[in-house]
Design an enzyme around this catalytic site. Structure first.
Site, PDB file in Angstrom:
ATOM      1  N   LEU A  86     -15.653  61.432  14.071  1.00  0.00           N
ATOM      2  CA  LEU A  86     -15.993  62.463  15.049  1.00  0.00           C
ATOM      3  C   LEU A  86     -16.065  63.847  14.423  1.00  0.00           C
ATOM      4  O   LEU A  86     -16.671  64.757  14.989  1.00  0.00           O
ATOM      5  CB  LEU A  86     -14.948  62.481  16.174  1.00  0.00           C
ATOM      6  N   GLY A  87     -15.450  64.027  13.265  1.00  0.00           N
ATOM      7  CA  GLY A  87     -15.454  65.332  12.626  1.00  0.00           C
ATOM      8  C   GLY A  87     -14.455  65.385  11.487  1.00  0.00           C
ATOM      9  O   GLY A  87     -13.630  64.493  11.316  1.00  0.00           O
ATOM     10  N   GLY A 134     -12.092  68.378   9.000  1.00  0.00           N
ATOM     11  CA  GLY A 134     -11.678  69.750   8.754  1.00  0.00           C
ATOM     12  C   GLY A 134     -10.814  69.840   7.523  1.00  0.00           C
ATOM     13  O   GLY A 134     -10.710  68.875   6.745  1.00  0.00           O
ATOM     14  N   GLY A 144      -7.763  67.177   7.869  1.00  0.00           N
ATOM     15  CA  GLY A 144      -7.980  65.737   7.933  1.00  0.00           C
ATOM     16  C   GLY A 144      -9.297  65.377   8.586  1.00  0.00           C
ATOM     17  O   GLY A 144     -10.106  66.243   8.920  1.00  0.00           O
ATOM     18  N   VAL A 163     -11.210  63.058  11.712  1.00  0.00           N
ATOM     19  CA  VAL A 163     -10.955  62.523  13.051  1.00  0.00           C
ATOM     20  C   VAL A 163     -11.898  61.367  13.336  1.00  0.00           C
ATOM     21  O   VAL A 163     -13.117  61.484  13.152  1.00  0.00           O
ATOM     22  CB  VAL A 163     -11.124  63.616  14.130  1.00  0.00           C
ATOM     23  N   LYS A 214      -6.662  61.402  14.312  1.00  0.00           N
ATOM     24  CA  LYS A 214      -6.801  62.260  13.129  1.00  0.00           C
ATOM     25  C   LYS A 214      -5.994  61.667  11.975  1.00  0.00           C
ATOM     26  O   LYS A 214      -4.791  61.425  12.094  1.00  0.00           O
ATOM     27  CB  LYS A 214      -6.314  63.674  13.412  1.00  0.00           C
ATOM     28  N   ASP A 229      -5.217  79.758  16.241  1.00  0.00           N
ATOM     29  CA  ASP A 229      -6.515  79.304  15.728  1.00  0.00           C
ATOM     30  C   ASP A 229      -7.509  79.098  16.881  1.00  0.00           C
ATOM     31  O   ASP A 229      -8.139  78.052  17.002  1.00  0.00           O
ATOM     32  CB  ASP A 229      -6.347  78.010  14.933  1.00  0.00           C
TER      33      ASP A 229
END
Length: 556
Positions: free
Chosen positions: A282-283, A285, A288, A290, A304, A397
């Protein structure tokens, strides 16, 4: 509830407290027992909240806790936004006034016939801020149980399991009705009620009266015995096993600290991630990657996997800080896994991705009402964090990619790996300012002083991005400064409003409301924290605009 509604209309109003799905669900096999009163399935988590809140609202007008069976039948339609949820599907069909003795109870009977016990439970559930939340919650739920048993005795129903269940729900609704107009209290109250659950892996309930015995007798004895056993074992054990023993001790400590979360095994995590023979990412960063996952219950989750070379201890901070915090506009942390050097966090799944993606989509755009709702709900989430009973939680954040969207476009703040808890008026100095550069408070970046105003600054930046549709990705300092400078010039009427609006809206917005939001956003991005409004002020302004937007939607 509409006054003078037709005979075949449902008398319940879900507008004030809408149903909040616990996540996507494609299975009804997992049975749960909510509030130690109602047996239902995992897909219906939170449905009892919505029904009971609607019943509490109608009880204020009609006095009776439950509706007549015929009236209840008129409410057996799917509850938005989850079409699979209704009274029959969740096993709530017997919660009507004609089903039992307890179901015939009214608010006036609580306030007169049972006034002593009722006043006691109202007092214990009235304030979740006076003690730590856990202590307040334990006291409240203990007295709810006591009130239920008291009613069972007064009504001579001691051995009737069905009556016991309905009496329990009646007490919960009667307590809720007393402060149903206070949204903050309602949020805390329903966040506490799962402590009544039985057989639920996410909660562990200890009776309030037993707690003192455990604290003063059992725990010291246990600690003494454990200390002697561990001490003897350490002396006899070879030096090369010290590291392994220390790791086990830390794991035991973490188990106690994270008792509010479900501890997944690595095998369970891998099975969930590999549900479709291949991993769905899903993504990714800095901390880590996900993945999409499906639990054995059928619930879809986001998992994650923390990078092994991550040195920020993000996993520990997020688990310890977030295991017990729940709010409709915060992504829920369901559980975690730490095994064989791998660390995983299991979250609620938000099927519509993040806000940045939607602001940049070429095939569609966010309408004005959706944008206002997103800004209002994000402010609500930050207000909840900044006024949390145990201390002010600063997210640190706030940015577009950390605002996730459900299929109904409801926003949820995510990624709490940098979050810090401060005293309510505390300023803390950090030598290593952390966050996303374009959203970081200039004052925090310069002197390391962190306060709740740092989140307000980040909220101001995302508000400007939502209004303008500009600088959605790659927001560095120059892009941020250009964005805020343009906003200030427009707000000071040095430039026309059209210079800042997202052209994809094609003028379909309320200009006065746009200017109101722009004004508060410009205050939020003041260079000095002293010039910024509190999140309470921000929310009030956003809520005014949202109410006006709702009224305009009804009128069109």
């Amino acid at each position: 509830m509409a006054i003078g509604a037709p005979d075949d209309a449902c008398l319940l109003n879900y507008t004030k407290y809408p149903y909040e799905p616990p996540g996507e669900c494609i299975s009804r096999k997992v049975v749960v027992r909510e509030w130690d009163s109602i047996t239902t399935n995992s897909c219906c988590r939170n449905a009892l909240n919505a029904f009971s809140q609607a019943l509490a609202l109608q009880a204020l007008q009609n006095d009776y806790i439950f509706l007549h069976e015929k009236q209840w039948l008129h409410c057996q339609f799917p509850v938005p936004p989850q079409d699979s949820i209704d009274i029959n599907a969740c096993g709530f069909h017997h919660l009507n006034r004609d089903s039992s003795v307890c179901s015939s109870l009214s608010l006036s009977s609580f306030r007169t016939t049972y006034v002593g016990e009722y006043s006691s439970v109202l007092e214990k559930c009235s304030n979740f801020d006076s003690l730590t939340f856990n202590d307040s919650c334990l006291s409240c739920t203990y007295h709810i149980e006591e009130m239920r048993e008291y009613l069972m005795g007064q009504l001579h129903l001691k051995d009737n399991a069905t009556e016991r269940d309905i009496c329990g729900v009646a007490v919960v609704i009667a307590v809720s009705a007393n402060k149903i107009e206070n949204e903050t209290w309602v949020d805390n109250y329903y966040r506490c009620l799962p402590a009544l659950d039985k057989g639920d892996p996410f909660y562990f309930k200890i009776k309030y009266s037993t707690l003192k015995i455990i604290i003063w007798i059992i725990i010291p004895t246990f600690v003494l015995i454990l200390t002697l056993v561990v001490g003897k074992h350490v002396v006899k054990e070879h030096m090369k096993k010290k590291k392994k023993k220390n790791a086990k001790f830390l794991e035991g400590k973490r188990s106690r600290t994270w008792s509010g979360l479900y501890r997944f095994s690595k095998a369970e995590i891998e099975s969930a991630i590999n549900f479709n023979t291949r991993k769905v990412c899903l993504g990714s960063g800095s901390a880590g990657r996900v993945f999409k996952g499906i639990l054995p219950s059928g619930q879809i989750v986001a998992i994650k996997h923390i990078f092994k070379d991550n040195t920020s201890d993000r996993f520990t901070r997020e688990v310890e800080g977030w295991s017990r915090i729940r709010h409709p506009n915060l992504v829920c942390l369901f559980g975690c896994c730490e095994e064989d050097g791998d660390q995983y966090l299991v979250y609620e799944y938000c099927s519509y991705g993040n806000l940045a993606q939607h602001l940049q989509r070429s095939d569609s755009f966010l309408s004005w009402d959706i944008r206002v709702k997103i800004m209002r709900d994000c402010a609500l989430a930050l207000r909840f964090l900044h006024s949390y009973p145990d201390g002010c939680i600063v997210h640190r954040d706030i940015k577009l990619t950390n605002i996730l969207l459900t299929e109904d476009m409801d926003p949820k703040l995510s990624d709490f790996g940098l979050a810090k808890m401060l005293g309510m008026d505390e300023t803390r100095v950090f030598t290593d300012a952390k966050g996303s550069i374009g959203y970081m408070d200039p004052e925090y970046m310069t002197n390391g002083k962190l306060t709740s105003a740092s989140d307000v600054y980040g909220f101001g930046i995302i508000t400007l991005q939502i209004l303008s549709g500009k600088q959605v990705f790659e927001l560095d300092r120059d892009a941020r400064d250009n964005l805020t400078r343009t906003a200030k010039e427009v707000q000071m009427q040095k430039r026309p409003l059209s210079d800042f609006e997202d052209p994809r809206m094609e003028g379909n917005y309320n200009a006065a409301d746009f200017e109101s939001i722009l004004y508060i956003a410009v205050l939020c991005v003041a260079n000095s924290s002293k010039g910024r409004p509190t999140i309470n002020v921000v929310f009030e302004e956003m809520d005014k605009v949202w109410r006006n937007t709702e009224a305009n939607m009804v009128g069109t």
